[in-house]
Design a protein around this motif. Sequence first.
Motif, short mmCIF file in Angstrom:
data_model
loop_
_atom_site.label_atom_id
_atom_site.label_comp_id
_atom_site.label_asym_id
_atom_site.label_seq_id
_atom_site.Cartn_x
_atom_site.Cartn_y
_atom_site.Cartn_z
N SER A 67 0.86 -1.18 0.00
CA SER A 67 0.00 0.00 0.00
C SER A 67 0.90 1.23 0.00
CB SER A 67 -0.92 0.01 1.23
OG SER A 67 -0.19 0.25 2.42
N SER A 68 0.29 2.40 0.11
CA SER A 68 1.08 3.63 0.11
C SER A 68 1.85 3.83 1.41
CB SER A 68 0.16 4.84 -0.12
OG SER A 68 -0.80 4.94 0.92
N ARG A 69 1.58 2.98 2.41
CA ARG A 69 2.26 3.10 3.71
C ARG A 69 2.96 1.81 4.13
NH1 ARG A 69 -0.17 7.37 6.89
NH2 ARG A 69 0.13 6.20 8.80
N THR A 70 2.95 0.78 3.29
CA THR A 70 3.49 -0.53 3.67
C THR A 70 4.26 -1.15 2.52
OG1 THR A 70 1.54 -0.85 5.07
CG2 THR A 70 2.92 -2.77 4.65
N VAL A 71 5.47 -1.65 2.80
CA VAL A 71 6.29 -2.33 1.81
C VAL A 71 6.81 -3.63 2.43
CG1 VAL A 71 8.41 -2.25 0.44
CG2 VAL A 71 6.98 -0.21 0.64
N LEU A 72 6.75 -4.71 1.66
CA LEU A 72 7.25 -6.01 2.11
C LEU A 72 8.51 -6.35 1.34
CD1 LEU A 72 7.03 -8.72 3.61
CD2 LEU A 72 5.49 -9.50 1.78
N GLY A 73 9.59 -6.62 2.06
CA GLY A 73 10.82 -7.10 1.46
C GLY A 73 10.91 -8.60 1.65
N SER A 74 11.06 -9.35 0.56
CA SER A 74 11.03 -10.81 0.64
C SER A 74 12.12 -11.41 -0.23
CB SER A 74 9.65 -11.33 0.19
OG SER A 74 9.55 -12.72 0.38
N THR A 75 12.94 -12.28 0.34
CA THR A 75 14.01 -12.95 -0.39
C THR A 75 14.00 -14.43 -0.06
OG1 THR A 75 15.68 -12.71 1.36
CG2 THR A 75 15.43 -10.87 -0.16
N GLY A 76 14.77 -15.19 -0.83
CA GLY A 76 14.87 -16.63 -0.59
C GLY A 76 14.54 -17.40 -1.85
N CYS A 77 13.61 -18.35 -1.74
CA CYS A 77 13.15 -19.10 -2.91
C CYS A 77 12.19 -18.20 -3.70
CB CYS A 77 12.45 -20.38 -2.46
SG CYS A 77 11.85 -21.41 -3.81
N TRP A 78 12.57 -17.84 -4.92
CA TRP A 78 11.83 -16.82 -5.65
C TRP A 78 10.40 -17.26 -5.96
CZ3 TRP A 78 11.83 -12.01 -5.72
CH2 TRP A 78 11.24 -11.27 -6.74
N CYS A 79 10.18 -18.53 -6.25
CA CYS A 79 8.81 -18.98 -6.53
C CYS A 79 7.94 -18.86 -5.28
CB CYS A 79 8.80 -20.39 -7.09
SG CYS A 79 9.55 -21.63 -6.01
N ASP A 80 8.51 -19.17 -4.12
CA ASP A 80 7.76 -19.00 -2.88
C ASP A 80 7.51 -17.53 -2.58
OD1 ASP A 80 7.52 -21.65 -2.44
OD2 ASP A 80 8.83 -21.76 -0.69
N THR A 81 8.49 -16.69 -2.91
CA THR A 81 8.31 -15.24 -2.71
C THR A 81 7.14 -14.72 -3.53
OG1 THR A 81 10.65 -14.86 -2.23
CG2 THR A 81 9.39 -12.99 -3.05
N THR A 85 3.75 -13.24 -1.72
CA THR A 85 3.39 -11.84 -1.91
C THR A 85 2.11 -11.69 -2.72
OG1 THR A 85 4.89 -11.73 -3.83
CG2 THR A 85 5.76 -11.02 -1.71
N GLY A 86 1.91 -12.58 -3.68
CA GLY A 86 0.66 -12.54 -4.45
C GLY A 86 -0.55 -12.83 -3.57
N LEU A 87 -0.39 -13.78 -2.64
CA LEU A 87 -1.49 -14.10 -1.73
C LEU A 87 -1.78 -12.95 -0.78
CD1 LEU A 87 -3.54 -16.10 -0.60
CD2 LEU A 87 -1.70 -17.10 0.79
N VAL A 88 -0.73 -12.29 -0.29
CA VAL A 88 -0.92 -11.16 0.62
C VAL A 88 -1.66 -10.02 -0.10
CG1 VAL A 88 0.26 -9.36 1.94
CG2 VAL A 88 1.08 -11.72 2.05
N LYS A 89 -1.26 -9.73 -1.33
CA LYS A 89 -1.94 -8.68 -2.10
C LYS A 89 -3.40 -9.03 -2.33
CE LYS A 89 2.08 -6.81 -4.55
NZ LYS A 89 2.72 -6.58 -5.88
N LEU A 90 -3.68 -10.29 -2.62
CA LEU A 90 -5.06 -10.72 -2.84
C LEU A 90 -5.89 -10.53 -1.58
CD1 LEU A 90 -7.23 -12.11 -4.55
CD2 LEU A 90 -6.33 -14.30 -3.75
N ARG A 91 -5.35 -10.92 -0.43
CA ARG A 91 -6.07 -10.76 0.83
C ARG A 91 -6.31 -9.28 1.14
NH1 ARG A 91 -5.42 -15.28 4.29
NH2 ARG A 91 -5.81 -17.13 3.02
N MET A 92 -5.34 -8.44 0.81
CA MET A 92 -5.51 -7.01 1.05
C MET A 92 -6.60 -6.42 0.15
SD MET A 92 -1.63 -5.63 1.67
CE MET A 92 -2.23 -3.97 2.04
N ILE A 115 -0.71 -16.22 7.65
CA ILE A 115 -0.55 -16.93 6.38
C ILE A 115 0.66 -17.86 6.43
CG2 ILE A 115 0.08 -16.62 3.95
CD1 ILE A 115 -1.60 -14.09 3.92
N MET A 116 1.77 -17.38 6.99
CA MET A 116 2.97 -18.21 7.07
C MET A 116 2.79 -19.36 8.05
SD MET A 116 5.93 -15.29 6.89
CE MET A 116 7.26 -16.48 6.79
N TYR A 117 2.08 -19.11 9.16
CA TYR A 117 1.86 -20.17 10.14
C TYR A 117 0.95 -21.26 9.58
CZ TYR A 117 1.06 -22.46 14.61
OH TYR A 117 1.00 -23.39 15.63
N ASN A 118 0.03 -20.89 8.71
CA ASN A 118 -0.83 -21.89 8.07
C ASN A 118 -0.04 -22.86 7.21
OD1 ASN A 118 -3.26 -21.09 9.18
ND2 ASN A 118 -3.72 -19.64 7.55
#
Length: 235
Positions: A67-81, A85-92, A115-118
Amino acid sequence: MNSLGIEQFPDYKVPGVQHVDFHPYESNGGSVVAIAGDDFVVIAADTRLSSGYTIHSRDQSKLFQMSSRTVLGSTGCWCDTLSLTGLVKLRMQMYEHTHLKTMTTDAVAQMLSIIMYNRRFFPYYVSNILAGLDKDGKGVVYSYDPIGHCERATYRAGGTAGSLLQPVLDNQIGYKNQNVPADQLPKLTKERAVAVASDTFISAAERDIYTGDSVLINIITKDGIEEKTLQLRKD
């Protein structure tokens, strides 16, 4: 036969038995740094996407604007990233259509943890740092472990060079073990936060082959998100 009714095969080959390896994870490298101030937050990530000694991309952003006030930085396995992130955007988007307002940074942090704990029995192989402004306009940083444990902080580093980046932040931002009285600590400014974040990546690029090429820096304030780019070594 054992007590469970499953035949135990020895380590050597048995005729008619095929052993199939399953390696679902791949580390594509990358590092993230976030530093929060009184009314701003700076989050930065490198742009190198690699596997082992192979570089797939030198210009891949690992910062995702939620959003205009929130940024997520994500690294590691790119397909999981991309999946996470796609799921988080959908939920938002679902939240925004249902409640007619944008999720706050604190709410996004809690949702990401859930989401990660699930997926705790088959975790997303990613290193996440969420940065943004809370409901009071104060900068916040949230860091996560692979199964969603969330910790709020004022500065954090993660990714393949996290162990190299975090000590620099402890020294330059946290003033650890410097015996400086709290009332004498200098006020953290945006310029100082950007400079420290840049210096940490310049240092890490000298020691970590999975961090390099360039750094994307997002500066989040009440006026929006400002983007900057810093070039790093490309070898």
